[in-house]
Motif scaffolding. Structure first.
Motif: not given
Ligand code: SAM
Ligand code: SF4
Length: 344
Positions: A30, A36, A76-79, A109, A111, A133, A174, A203-204, A206, A339-340, A344
Protein backbone atom coordinates in the motif's frame (compact mmCIF):
# COMPACT_ATOMS: atom_id res chain seq x y z
CA UNK A 1 -19.46 -27.16 -22.74
CA UNK A 2 -18.42 -24.06 -20.76
CA UNK A 3 -18.22 -24.35 -17.03
CA UNK A 4 -21.18 -21.97 -16.67
CA UNK A 5 -23.59 -24.37 -18.33
CA UNK A 6 -23.08 -26.88 -15.51
CA UNK A 7 -25.12 -26.49 -12.32
CA UNK A 8 -22.88 -24.82 -9.74
CA UNK A 9 -21.80 -26.73 -6.66
CA UNK A 10 -22.56 -23.73 -4.44
CA UNK A 11 -20.62 -22.52 -1.44
CA UNK A 12 -22.70 -23.54 1.54
CA UNK A 13 -21.42 -23.52 5.10
CA UNK A 14 -22.45 -25.66 8.06
CA UNK A 15 -24.71 -22.86 9.34
CA UNK A 16 -26.84 -22.72 6.21
CA UNK A 17 -25.34 -19.59 4.66
CA UNK A 18 -24.43 -19.52 0.99
CA UNK A 19 -21.52 -17.39 -0.24
CA UNK A 20 -21.99 -15.52 -3.50
CA UNK A 21 -19.70 -12.57 -2.85
CA UNK A 22 -15.94 -13.01 -3.38
CA UNK A 23 -13.34 -10.54 -2.06
CA UNK A 24 -10.02 -10.81 -3.84
CA UNK A 25 -6.91 -9.12 -2.50
CA UNK A 26 -4.60 -8.24 -5.38
CA UNK A 27 -1.64 -7.09 -3.31
CA UNK A 28 -0.68 -6.67 0.34
CA UNK A 29 1.28 -3.51 -0.48
CA UNK A 30 0.00 0.00 0.00
CA UNK A 31 1.03 3.61 -0.56
CA UNK A 32 -0.59 4.68 2.75
CA UNK A 33 -0.02 3.53 6.31
CA UNK A 34 -3.41 4.10 7.95
CA UNK A 35 -2.80 3.72 11.68
CA UNK A 36 -5.70 1.28 12.20
CA UNK A 37 -4.49 -0.96 9.37
CA UNK A 38 -0.69 -1.01 9.15
CA UNK A 39 2.30 -0.14 11.29
CA UNK A 40 4.21 3.01 10.29
CA UNK A 41 7.15 0.98 9.01
CA UNK A 42 4.92 -1.17 6.79
CA UNK A 43 4.94 -4.94 6.95
CA UNK A 44 7.10 -7.77 5.69
CA UNK A 45 5.58 -7.89 2.20
CA UNK A 46 4.62 -11.21 0.68
CA UNK A 47 7.44 -12.58 -1.50
CA UNK A 48 6.75 -11.89 -5.20
CA UNK A 49 6.80 -15.57 -6.19
CA UNK A 50 3.91 -16.28 -3.81
CA UNK A 51 1.65 -13.62 -5.34
CA UNK A 52 -0.84 -15.07 -7.79
CA UNK A 53 -0.24 -13.99 -11.37
CA UNK A 54 -3.05 -12.25 -13.24
CA UNK A 55 -3.84 -15.53 -15.03
CA UNK A 56 -3.97 -17.41 -11.73
CA UNK A 57 -6.26 -14.82 -10.16
CA UNK A 58 -8.64 -15.04 -13.11
CA UNK A 59 -8.60 -18.84 -13.02
CA UNK A 60 -9.57 -18.95 -9.34
CA UNK A 61 -12.26 -16.31 -9.84
CA UNK A 62 -13.56 -18.39 -12.75
CA UNK A 63 -13.77 -21.46 -10.51
CA UNK A 64 -15.65 -19.40 -7.92
CA UNK A 65 -18.06 -17.91 -10.46
CA UNK A 66 -18.65 -20.78 -12.83
CA UNK A 67 -18.43 -23.74 -10.43
CA UNK A 68 -19.30 -22.30 -7.03
CA UNK A 69 -22.07 -19.78 -7.67
CA UNK A 70 -20.23 -16.55 -6.86
CA UNK A 71 -21.92 -13.61 -8.59
CA UNK A 72 -20.13 -10.54 -7.21
CA UNK A 73 -16.39 -9.95 -7.10
CA UNK A 74 -14.74 -7.10 -5.23
CA UNK A 75 -11.05 -6.37 -5.71
CA UNK A 76 -9.19 -4.98 -2.75
CA UNK A 77 -5.81 -5.14 -1.02
CA UNK A 78 -3.53 -3.59 0.22
CA UNK A 79 -4.07 -0.99 -2.46
CA UNK A 80 -5.51 -2.66 -5.58
CA UNK A 81 -4.65 0.31 -7.84
CA UNK A 82 -0.99 -0.64 -7.32
CA UNK A 83 -1.62 -3.87 -9.26
CA UNK A 84 -0.46 -3.20 -12.83
CA UNK A 85 -2.79 -5.81 -14.35
CA UNK A 86 -5.95 -4.59 -12.60
CA UNK A 87 -7.88 -3.50 -15.72
CA UNK A 88 -6.98 -6.73 -17.53
CA UNK A 89 -8.11 -8.85 -14.57
CA UNK A 90 -11.42 -6.96 -14.41
CA UNK A 91 -11.97 -7.36 -18.15
CA UNK A 92 -11.33 -11.13 -17.92
CA UNK A 93 -13.66 -11.51 -14.95
CA UNK A 94 -16.39 -9.64 -16.82
CA UNK A 95 -16.13 -12.29 -19.54
CA UNK A 96 -17.34 -14.94 -17.07
CA UNK A 97 -20.95 -16.04 -16.76
CA UNK A 98 -22.71 -16.52 -13.43
CA UNK A 99 -25.39 -19.13 -12.80
CA UNK A 100 -27.93 -16.32 -13.13
CA UNK A 101 -26.66 -15.54 -16.62
CA UNK A 102 -24.56 -12.48 -17.45
CA UNK A 103 -21.22 -11.39 -16.01
CA UNK A 104 -20.48 -11.12 -12.29
CA UNK A 105 -20.76 -7.71 -10.68
CA UNK A 106 -17.30 -6.19 -10.26
CA UNK A 107 -16.40 -3.58 -7.65
CA UNK A 108 -13.23 -2.07 -6.21
CA UNK A 109 -12.25 -0.91 -2.71
CA UNK A 110 -9.45 1.62 -2.92
CA UNK A 111 -7.84 4.52 -1.09
CA UNK A 112 -8.51 6.55 -4.24
CA UNK A 113 -4.92 7.59 -4.94
CA UNK A 114 -4.41 7.43 -8.70
CA UNK A 115 -8.05 6.62 -9.35
CA UNK A 116 -8.39 9.74 -11.53
CA UNK A 117 -5.71 8.41 -13.87
CA UNK A 118 -7.08 4.85 -13.98
CA UNK A 119 -10.84 5.25 -13.83
CA UNK A 120 -11.50 5.45 -17.59
CA UNK A 121 -9.61 2.22 -18.28
CA UNK A 122 -11.21 0.46 -15.32
CA UNK A 123 -14.70 1.53 -16.38
CA UNK A 124 -13.99 0.40 -19.93
CA UNK A 125 -12.85 -2.97 -18.54
CA UNK A 126 -16.21 -3.39 -16.83
CA UNK A 127 -15.77 -1.97 -13.33
CA UNK A 128 -19.22 -1.08 -11.99
CA UNK A 129 -18.76 0.31 -8.50
CA UNK A 130 -16.08 1.80 -6.33
CA UNK A 131 -15.66 2.33 -2.58
CA UNK A 132 -13.11 4.95 -1.62
CA UNK A 133 -11.68 5.11 1.88
CA UNK A 134 -11.45 8.60 3.36
CA UNK A 135 -11.12 9.31 7.07
CA UNK A 136 -10.75 13.09 7.17
CA UNK A 137 -11.18 16.15 4.98
CA UNK A 138 -8.64 18.03 7.02
CA UNK A 139 -5.29 17.76 5.27
CA UNK A 140 -3.21 17.66 8.46
CA UNK A 141 -5.42 15.08 10.13
CA UNK A 142 -5.55 12.97 6.97
CA UNK A 143 -1.76 13.07 6.72
CA UNK A 144 -1.36 12.12 10.37
CA UNK A 145 -3.87 9.30 10.13
CA UNK A 146 -2.70 7.84 6.81
CA UNK A 147 0.92 8.82 7.57
CA UNK A 148 1.07 10.29 4.07
CA UNK A 149 0.08 13.80 2.88
CA UNK A 150 -2.12 12.70 -0.03
CA UNK A 151 -5.62 14.00 0.62
CA UNK A 152 -5.87 16.08 -2.61
CA UNK A 153 -5.21 12.95 -4.70
CA UNK A 154 -7.98 11.06 -2.92
CA UNK A 155 -10.47 13.86 -3.52
CA UNK A 156 -9.44 13.98 -7.20
CA UNK A 157 -9.99 10.22 -7.41
CA UNK A 158 -13.45 10.52 -5.89
CA UNK A 159 -14.46 13.28 -8.30
CA UNK A 160 -13.15 11.25 -11.24
CA UNK A 161 -15.14 8.18 -10.19
CA UNK A 162 -18.31 10.27 -9.99
CA UNK A 163 -17.61 11.91 -13.35
CA UNK A 164 -17.00 8.48 -14.91
CA UNK A 165 -20.46 7.39 -13.74
CA UNK A 166 -19.39 4.74 -11.22
CA UNK A 167 -22.45 5.67 -9.20
CA UNK A 168 -23.25 5.64 -6.42
CA UNK A 169 -19.68 6.35 -5.37
CA UNK A 170 -19.32 5.02 -1.84
CA UNK A 171 -17.00 6.45 0.78
CA UNK A 172 -15.76 4.41 3.75
CA UNK A 173 -14.71 6.12 6.96
CA UNK A 174 -13.28 4.41 10.03
CA UNK A 175 -14.03 6.58 13.06
CA UNK A 176 -11.45 6.67 15.84
CA UNK A 177 -11.92 8.22 19.23
CA UNK A 178 -9.96 11.40 19.75
CA UNK A 179 -8.66 11.22 16.18
CA UNK A 180 -11.34 11.94 13.61
CA UNK A 181 -14.69 12.15 15.38
CA UNK A 182 -14.64 15.83 14.46
CA UNK A 183 -14.65 14.77 10.83
CA UNK A 184 -18.01 12.99 11.00
CA UNK A 185 -20.17 16.00 10.15
CA UNK A 186 -17.83 17.61 7.57
CA UNK A 187 -17.53 14.25 5.79
CA UNK A 188 -21.30 13.80 5.87
CA UNK A 189 -21.88 17.24 4.36
CA UNK A 190 -19.16 16.77 1.72
CA UNK A 191 -20.60 13.43 0.60
CA UNK A 192 -24.25 14.50 0.71
CA UNK A 193 -23.48 17.54 -1.44
CA UNK A 194 -21.84 15.39 -4.09
CA UNK A 195 -24.19 12.42 -4.04
CA UNK A 196 -21.59 10.06 -2.55
CA UNK A 197 -22.85 7.40 -0.15
CA UNK A 198 -20.88 7.66 3.05
CA UNK A 199 -20.57 4.68 5.41
CA UNK A 200 -19.01 4.91 8.84
CA UNK A 201 -17.15 1.73 9.83
CA UNK A 202 -16.47 0.58 13.37
CA UNK A 203 -12.79 -0.06 13.90
CA UNK A 204 -12.07 -3.79 14.11
CA UNK A 205 -9.17 -5.65 15.76
CA UNK A 206 -7.40 -6.24 12.47
CA UNK A 207 -4.65 -3.66 12.55
CA UNK A 208 -1.13 -3.58 13.95
CA UNK A 209 -0.60 -5.64 17.09
CA UNK A 210 -2.18 -4.22 20.24
CA UNK A 211 -3.68 -1.40 18.23
CA UNK A 212 -7.32 -2.02 19.16
CA UNK A 213 -9.20 -1.30 22.33
CA UNK A 214 -12.91 -2.07 22.47
CA UNK A 215 -13.56 0.71 24.96
CA UNK A 216 -11.84 3.23 22.73
CA UNK A 217 -13.77 2.14 19.65
CA UNK A 218 -16.44 4.60 18.48
CA UNK A 219 -19.66 2.58 18.21
CA UNK A 220 -22.00 3.18 15.29
CA UNK A 221 -24.70 4.36 17.72
CA UNK A 222 -22.46 7.24 18.75
CA UNK A 223 -21.84 8.23 15.13
CA UNK A 224 -25.58 8.15 14.45
CA UNK A 225 -26.24 10.31 17.53
CA UNK A 226 -23.73 12.83 16.24
CA UNK A 227 -25.42 12.89 12.83
CA UNK A 228 -28.84 13.23 14.43
CA UNK A 229 -27.81 16.54 15.97
CA UNK A 230 -27.87 17.96 12.43
CA UNK A 231 -30.05 15.72 10.31
CA UNK A 232 -33.18 13.65 10.49
CA UNK A 233 -32.35 10.01 9.85
CA UNK A 234 -34.94 7.56 8.57
CA UNK A 235 -33.89 3.90 8.55
CA UNK A 236 -33.96 2.31 5.10
CA UNK A 237 -35.01 -1.34 4.86
CA UNK A 238 -33.19 -4.07 3.02
CA UNK A 239 -29.82 -4.63 4.68
CA UNK A 240 -29.89 -8.26 3.51
CA UNK A 241 -26.37 -9.65 3.37
CA UNK A 242 -24.94 -6.11 3.10
CA UNK A 243 -22.90 -5.06 6.10
CA UNK A 244 -24.17 -1.50 5.92
CA UNK A 245 -27.32 -0.29 7.69
CA UNK A 246 -28.50 2.67 5.67
CA UNK A 247 -30.41 5.81 6.56
CA UNK A 248 -32.14 8.40 4.45
CA UNK A 249 -30.83 11.79 5.50
CA UNK A 250 -33.09 14.83 5.69
CA UNK A 251 -32.34 18.39 6.67
CA UNK A 252 -34.11 19.86 9.68
CA UNK A 253 -36.58 21.43 7.21
CA UNK A 254 -37.40 18.02 5.70
CA UNK A 255 -35.38 18.30 2.47
CA UNK A 256 -33.99 14.91 1.39
CA UNK A 257 -30.20 15.10 1.24
CA UNK A 258 -29.14 11.53 0.45
CA UNK A 259 -28.09 8.33 2.11
CA UNK A 260 -25.61 7.47 4.85
CA UNK A 261 -24.77 4.08 6.34
CA UNK A 262 -23.04 2.56 9.32
CA UNK A 263 -21.10 -0.68 9.29
CA UNK A 264 -21.35 -1.84 12.88
CA UNK A 265 -19.22 -4.95 12.55
CA UNK A 266 -18.43 -4.99 16.26
CA UNK A 267 -21.56 -3.79 18.04
CA UNK A 268 -24.18 -5.13 15.58
CA UNK A 269 -22.45 -7.98 13.76
CA UNK A 270 -24.01 -9.22 10.54
CA UNK A 271 -22.32 -12.65 10.55
CA UNK A 272 -25.68 -14.45 10.44
CA UNK A 273 -26.29 -13.14 6.92
CA UNK A 274 -22.68 -13.22 5.71
CA UNK A 275 -22.36 -14.27 2.06
CA UNK A 276 -18.59 -13.75 1.68
CA UNK A 277 -15.62 -15.81 0.76
CA UNK A 278 -12.11 -14.38 0.47
CA UNK A 279 -8.94 -14.94 -1.48
CA UNK A 280 -5.63 -13.39 -0.46
CA UNK A 281 -3.03 -12.10 -2.90
CA UNK A 282 -0.92 -15.22 -2.24
CA UNK A 283 -3.74 -17.58 -3.05
CA UNK A 284 -4.99 -18.46 0.41
CA UNK A 285 -8.67 -18.98 0.88
CA UNK A 286 -10.24 -17.40 3.95
CA UNK A 287 -13.78 -18.03 5.08
CA UNK A 288 -13.88 -14.88 7.22
CA UNK A 289 -11.85 -11.73 7.93
CA UNK A 290 -11.32 -13.16 11.41
CA UNK A 291 -10.57 -16.77 10.43
CA UNK A 292 -7.59 -18.27 12.25
CA UNK A 293 -6.91 -20.75 9.48
CA UNK A 294 -6.52 -20.52 5.70
CA UNK A 295 -6.71 -23.03 2.90
CA UNK A 296 -3.90 -23.00 0.38
CA UNK A 297 -5.22 -22.90 -3.18
CA UNK A 298 -1.96 -21.67 -4.71
CA UNK A 299 -0.02 -24.92 -4.25
CA UNK A 300 -2.65 -27.19 -5.83
CA UNK A 301 -3.24 -24.58 -8.53
CA UNK A 302 0.46 -24.60 -9.42
CA UNK A 303 0.68 -28.39 -9.12
CA UNK A 304 -1.86 -29.07 -11.84
CA UNK A 305 -5.14 -29.40 -9.93
CA UNK A 306 -8.22 -29.35 -12.15
CA UNK A 307 -10.92 -26.70 -11.82
CA UNK A 308 -13.18 -29.26 -10.19
CA UNK A 309 -10.51 -30.24 -7.66
CA UNK A 310 -9.98 -26.57 -6.78
CA UNK A 311 -13.73 -26.05 -6.45
CA UNK A 312 -14.06 -29.05 -4.14
CA UNK A 313 -11.20 -27.80 -1.97
CA UNK A 314 -12.90 -24.40 -1.76
CA UNK A 315 -16.23 -26.01 -0.96
CA UNK A 316 -14.76 -28.20 1.78
CA UNK A 317 -13.00 -25.25 3.38
CA UNK A 318 -16.13 -23.14 3.26
CA UNK A 319 -18.06 -25.76 5.24
CA UNK A 320 -15.87 -24.86 8.22
CA UNK A 321 -16.81 -21.14 8.15
CA UNK A 322 -17.39 -20.06 11.74
CA UNK A 323 -20.84 -18.93 12.84
CA UNK A 324 -19.53 -15.51 13.89
CA UNK A 325 -16.37 -13.42 14.24
CA UNK A 326 -16.25 -14.00 17.99
CA UNK A 327 -14.81 -10.59 18.89
CA UNK A 328 -16.79 -10.70 22.13
CA UNK A 329 -15.77 -14.25 23.04
CA UNK A 330 -13.50 -14.48 26.11
CA UNK A 331 -10.85 -16.38 24.15
CA UNK A 332 -10.94 -14.12 21.08
CA UNK A 333 -7.61 -13.77 19.31
CA UNK A 334 -7.26 -11.62 16.19
CA UNK A 335 -5.96 -13.25 13.02
CA UNK A 336 -2.23 -13.24 12.43
CA UNK A 337 -2.57 -11.27 9.19
CA UNK A 338 -3.56 -7.62 9.38
CA UNK A 339 -6.38 -6.15 7.29
CA UNK A 340 -4.08 -4.99 4.50
CA UNK A 341 -2.78 -8.51 3.99
CA UNK A 342 -6.18 -10.22 4.22
CA UNK A 343 -7.98 -7.78 1.94
CA UNK A 344 -10.62 -5.60 3.56
N1 SAM B 1 -6.47 0.18 0.40
C1 SAM B 1 -7.86 0.07 0.10
C2 SAM B 1 -8.67 1.02 0.96
O1 SAM B 1 -8.13 1.57 1.91
O2 SAM B 1 -9.85 1.18 0.67
C3 SAM B 1 -8.40 -1.33 0.23
C4 SAM B 1 -7.94 -2.15 1.37
S1 SAM B 1 -8.45 -1.57 2.98
C5 SAM B 1 -7.77 -2.83 4.03
C6 SAM B 1 -10.19 -1.87 2.90
C7 SAM B 1 -11.02 -1.20 3.97
O3 SAM B 1 -10.69 -1.73 5.23
C8 SAM B 1 -10.83 0.31 4.06
O4 SAM B 1 -12.09 0.95 3.94
C9 SAM B 1 -10.27 0.51 5.44
O5 SAM B 1 -10.71 1.71 6.01
C10 SAM B 1 -10.81 -0.70 6.16
N2 SAM B 1 -10.04 -1.06 7.34
C11 SAM B 1 -8.71 -1.30 7.43
N3 SAM B 1 -8.37 -1.64 8.70
C12 SAM B 1 -9.53 -1.62 9.43
C13 SAM B 1 -9.84 -1.87 10.79
N4 SAM B 1 -8.90 -2.21 11.66
N5 SAM B 1 -11.13 -1.76 11.17
C14 SAM B 1 -12.09 -1.41 10.28
N6 SAM B 1 -11.86 -1.17 8.99
C15 SAM B 1 -10.59 -1.26 8.56
FE1 SF4 C 1 -3.59 1.00 2.81
FE2 SF4 C 1 -6.21 0.69 2.75
FE3 SF4 C 1 -4.78 -0.19 4.84
FE4 SF4 C 1 -5.05 2.42 4.48
S1 SF4 C 1 -6.71 0.97 4.91
S2 SF4 C 1 -3.12 1.33 4.94
S3 SF4 C 1 -5.11 2.59 2.31
S4 SF4 C 1 -4.68 -0.96 2.80
Amino acid sequence: MTLATQPTLGLRDAHGRVARDLRVSLTDRCNLRCSYCMPAEGLAWLPGRTILTDTEVVRLVRVAVELLGVDTVRFTGGEPLLRPGLAGIIAAVRELTTDRGGPPGVALTTNGIGLDAHVAALKAAGLERVNVSLDSLNRQRYAALARRDRLPEVLAGLAAAEAAGLRPVKVNTVVMRGVNEVDVLPLAEYCLERGYQLRFIEQMPLGPRHGWDRDAMVPAAEVLARLQQHYRLIPLPGRGAAPSEDWQVLDADGRVRGRIGVIASVTRPFCGACDRTRLTADGQLRTCLFARTETDLRTPLRSGATDLELAELWQGAHLTKARGHGIDDPGFAPPVRTMSSIGG
